[in-house]
Design a protein around this motif. Sequence first.
Motif, short mmCIF file in Angstrom:
data_model
loop_
_atom_site.label_atom_id
_atom_site.label_comp_id
_atom_site.label_asym_id
_atom_site.label_seq_id
_atom_site.Cartn_x
_atom_site.Cartn_y
_atom_site.Cartn_z
N VAL A 172 -101.02 84.62 121.82
CA VAL A 172 -100.99 83.53 120.85
C VAL A 172 -100.81 84.17 119.48
O VAL A 172 -101.53 85.11 119.12
CB VAL A 172 -102.28 82.68 120.88
N PHE A 173 -99.85 83.65 118.73
CA PHE A 173 -99.57 84.10 117.37
C PHE A 173 -99.94 82.97 116.42
O PHE A 173 -99.80 81.80 116.77
CB PHE A 173 -98.09 84.43 117.20
N ALA A 174 -100.38 83.31 115.22
CA ALA A 174 -100.74 82.28 114.25
C ALA A 174 -100.28 82.66 112.86
O ALA A 174 -100.24 83.83 112.49
CB ALA A 174 -102.24 82.06 114.25
N ASP A 175 -99.91 81.63 112.12
CA ASP A 175 -99.74 81.78 110.68
C ASP A 175 -100.56 80.65 110.05
O ASP A 175 -101.38 80.03 110.72
CB ASP A 175 -98.27 81.83 110.25
N THR A 176 -100.34 80.36 108.81
CA THR A 176 -101.15 79.38 108.11
C THR A 176 -101.08 77.99 108.74
O THR A 176 -102.09 77.31 108.86
CB THR A 176 -100.70 79.29 106.63
N ASP A 177 -99.88 77.57 109.15
CA ASP A 177 -99.70 76.19 109.58
C ASP A 177 -99.57 75.98 111.09
O ASP A 177 -99.83 74.89 111.58
CB ASP A 177 -98.45 75.61 108.91
N TRP A 178 -99.12 77.00 111.82
CA TRP A 178 -98.83 76.83 113.24
C TRP A 178 -99.41 77.96 114.07
O TRP A 178 -99.47 79.10 113.62
CB TRP A 178 -97.31 76.80 113.46
N TRP A 179 -99.78 77.63 115.30
CA TRP A 179 -100.12 78.61 116.32
C TRP A 179 -99.02 78.55 117.36
O TRP A 179 -98.59 77.46 117.77
CB TRP A 179 -101.45 78.27 116.98
N TRP A 180 -98.55 79.73 117.80
CA TRP A 180 -97.44 79.83 118.75
C TRP A 180 -97.92 80.47 120.04
O TRP A 180 -98.45 81.57 120.04
CB TRP A 180 -96.30 80.64 118.13
N TRP A 181 -97.73 79.77 121.15
CA TRP A 181 -98.17 80.18 122.48
C TRP A 181 -96.95 80.64 123.26
O TRP A 181 -95.93 79.94 123.30
CB TRP A 181 -98.83 79.01 123.19
N ILE A 182 -97.04 81.80 123.89
CA ILE A 182 -95.92 82.33 124.67
C ILE A 182 -95.98 81.75 126.08
O ILE A 182 -97.03 81.81 126.75
CB ILE A 182 -95.96 83.88 124.71
#
Length: 143
Positions: free
Chosen positions: A58-68
Amino acid sequence: MHRLSRGLRGDLPDHHTAGRVELALPAALPASLGCDAVGVPARHGFRLLARLPRTGCVFADTDWWWWIVPSGSDLDLKWPAPARYVVGTNVPAEHPRLIHWPDSPSPYTPPIPFYLMVCQLAGTTPAWGPEARAQDTGTVAAQ
């Protein structure tokens, strides 16, 4: 044919381009099934992470979390808003960082339990099959 045409949506170099970033998977985790990403607003990230029985990278930045998820996890599925499905791992983000390393030797979050959790979060009924895919407007091709 649909599976073949997915590869023609646009291949990008593996770097930051115009508000998009390539999520760099750890080399120690084999991604033999290919990778796509599903984004959810950051405000829902911890809740989803806590409730899924198994989670991949799981990757995250300020606005979104991204799930592989494995490539093709959008086939015959309509991922509901607020989720964003991205073919490949070139996502609309600025500075995502890896915030969750999976317990297993796989980078993937199992797509079906994740999809069901996203539907629950969105307050929508899960929809799959060719009819659901035909109605899908939430898929974002890697451009």
